[in-house]
Design a protein around this motif. Structure first.
Motif, PDB file in Angstrom:
ATOM      1  N   LYS A  69       0.836  -1.216   0.000  1.00  0.00           N
ATOM      2  CA  LYS A  69       0.000   0.000   0.000  1.00  0.00           C
ATOM      3  C   LYS A  69       0.863   1.255   0.000  1.00  0.00           C
ATOM      4  N   ASP A  70       1.919   1.249   0.810  1.00  0.00           N
ATOM      5  CA  ASP A  70       2.810   2.415   0.885  1.00  0.00           C
ATOM      6  C   ASP A  70       3.532   2.648  -0.438  1.00  0.00           C
ATOM      7  N   ALA A  71       3.949   1.569  -1.084  1.00  0.00           N
ATOM      8  CA  ALA A  71       4.663   1.703  -2.354  1.00  0.00           C
ATOM      9  C   ALA A  71       3.789   2.360  -3.413  1.00  0.00           C
ATOM     10  N   LEU A  72       2.478   2.081  -3.372  1.00  0.00           N
ATOM     11  CA  LEU A  72       1.551   2.581  -4.392  1.00  0.00           C
ATOM     12  C   LEU A  72       0.732   3.778  -3.910  1.00  0.00           C
ATOM     13  N   LYS A  73       1.198   4.415  -2.848  1.00  0.00           N
ATOM     14  CA  LYS A  73       0.416   5.511  -2.269  1.00  0.00           C
ATOM     15  C   LYS A  73       0.225   6.686  -3.222  1.00  0.00           C
ATOM     16  N   ASN A  74       1.158   6.890  -4.143  1.00  0.00           N
ATOM     17  CA  ASN A  74       1.035   7.996  -5.091  1.00  0.00           C
ATOM     18  C   ASN A  74       0.308   7.604  -6.379  1.00  0.00           C
ATOM     19  N   ASP A  75       0.051   6.323  -6.539  1.00  0.00           N
ATOM     20  CA  ASP A  75      -0.678   5.840  -7.715  1.00  0.00           C
ATOM     21  C   ASP A  75      -2.151   5.677  -7.343  1.00  0.00           C
ATOM     22  N   LYS A  76      -2.835   6.794  -7.306  1.00  0.00           N
ATOM     23  CA  LYS A  76      -4.214   6.840  -6.822  1.00  0.00           C
ATOM     24  C   LYS A  76      -5.165   6.080  -7.743  1.00  0.00           C
ATOM     25  N   ALA A  77      -6.139   5.433  -7.131  1.00  0.00           N
ATOM     26  CA  ALA A  77      -7.080   4.608  -7.887  1.00  0.00           C
ATOM     27  C   ALA A  77      -7.812   5.412  -8.966  1.00  0.00           C
ATOM     28  N   ASN A  78      -8.270   6.596  -8.620  1.00  0.00           N
ATOM     29  CA  ASN A  78      -9.007   7.405  -9.600  1.00  0.00           C
ATOM     30  C   ASN A  78      -8.125   7.824 -10.765  1.00  0.00           C
ATOM     31  N   ASP A  79      -6.867   8.157 -10.484  1.00  0.00           N
ATOM     32  CA  ASP A  79      -5.942   8.551 -11.549  1.00  0.00           C
ATOM     33  C   ASP A  79      -5.703   7.391 -12.511  1.00  0.00           C
ATOM     34  N   VAL A  80      -5.511   6.209 -11.945  1.00  0.00           N
ATOM     35  CA  VAL A  80      -5.259   5.028 -12.769  1.00  0.00           C
ATOM     36  C   VAL A  80      -6.476   4.700 -13.615  1.00  0.00           C
ATOM     37  N   ARG A  81      -7.635   4.653 -12.988  1.00  0.00           N
ATOM     38  CA  ARG A  81      -8.860   4.287 -13.696  1.00  0.00           C
ATOM     39  C   ARG A  81      -9.222   5.318 -14.767  1.00  0.00           C
ATOM     40  N   ASN A  82      -9.018   6.597 -14.485  1.00  0.00           N
ATOM     41  CA  ASN A  82      -9.338   7.638 -15.461  1.00  0.00           C
ATOM     42  C   ASN A  82      -8.506   7.511 -16.731  1.00  0.00           C
ATOM     43  N   LYS A  83      -7.293   7.011 -16.598  1.00  0.00           N
ATOM     44  CA  LYS A  83      -6.437   6.804 -17.764  1.00  0.00           C
ATOM     45  C   LYS A  83      -6.798   5.508 -18.491  1.00  0.00           C
ATOM     46  N   VAL A  84      -6.762   4.410 -17.738  1.00  0.00           N
ATOM     47  CA  VAL A  84      -6.907   3.090 -18.342  1.00  0.00           C
ATOM     48  C   VAL A  84      -8.295   2.880 -18.929  1.00  0.00           C
ATOM     49  N   LEU A  85      -9.327   3.417 -18.269  1.00  0.00           N
ATOM     50  CA  LEU A  85     -10.701   3.205 -18.705  1.00  0.00           C
ATOM     51  C   LEU A  85     -11.259   4.361 -19.532  1.00  0.00           C
TER      52      LEU A  85
END
Length: 243
Positions: A69-85
């Motif tokens: 969780k700490d490693a991916l703390k800057n890779d926010k779920a909304n940011d990822v989903r907004n790009k990929v989807l």
């Protein structure tokens, strides 16, 4: 005096043994299960997608739920989903993760998600994976794809869209794993195709649990179908090339 003569070599051997067992030797199946479960639950991508995540030395030593969780703390779920989807199926490129889905090209053509991560975009000379690995020192890395690489293009030797040679981008990382969830195409040559991937990165299947797919030259057929047993590829009489 006799004790003092052989005591030092014995202590040296013990020290060497303790030192060798404390080094990082690779991902465990439990660690891979925690990583893939975390991404599945956090980002919730339902369509075919692939990602690469990098971890530093301290994180790799344990890979608990918290340091994932700490490693991916800057890779926010909304940011990822907004790009990929997004309707343009953009590639997400973050500080510790890159992720992509397939991209529709028209005329029933798709650019596969694995290909998109391992090849440079038309306006770049560096692939998203290379860009991620150049950002910070990486002790361990996981390449995950929801469905196993297709045999017609992705794992076809010397094909224009093959990804196997591109896995050399991970060659400087000793602790690495290639993981898939579901089998994309249940062809008879599946094991042979995945063997070419395993020569670049150890292959695992993580569905309800995680399994290492190759051990001492043997393919574990639970990585294809849980009803099968382990068999030796080299001695198989039914293995054929169906490309």
């Amino acid at each position: 005096m006799k004790f003092q003569v052989w005591k030092f070599p014995v202590l040296c051997l013990l020290f060497c043994y303790w030192s060798s067992t404390s080094t990082v030797t690779g991902f465990t199946t439990d660690q891979l299960k925690r990583i893939t479960d975390y991404v599945k639950e956090t980002y919730g991508i339902k369509k075919q997608y692939a990602y690469v995540i990098t971890f530093d030395k301290t994180e790799c030593e344990q890979l608990t739920d918290q340091n994932i969780k700490d490693a991916l703390k800057n890779d926010k779920a909304n940011d990822v989903r907004n790009k990929v989807l997004s309707h343009t199926s953009e590639i997400y490129e973050g500080s510790r993760m890159v992720m992509a889905s397939y991209k529709e090209l028209g005329n029933n053509q798709r650019e596969h998600s694995e290909h998109r991560l391992l090849y440079p975009a038309p306006d770049s000379t560096v692939s998203p994976v290379e860009n991620l690995l150049n950002k910070a020192p990486t002790e361990c890395a996981i390449f995950f794809t929801l469905n196993s690489p297709c045999q017609a293009y992705c794992t076809k030797p010397n094909g224009p869209y093959e990804i196997v040679s591109k896995l050399d981008q991970f060659s400087k990382i000793n602790n690495r794993a290639f993981v898939y969830d579901q089998v994309y195409n249940d062809k008879i040559c599946f094991a042979k195709c995945m063997e070419s991937v395993d020569k670049k990165m150890p292959v695992y299947r993580c569905d309800k649990t995680c399994f290492e797919c190759f051990t001492n030259g043997k393919f574990n057929l639970v990585c294809l179908n849980s009803s099968y047993q382990t068999y030796q590829i080299e001695s198989s009489q039914t293995e054929k090339n169906n490309f």
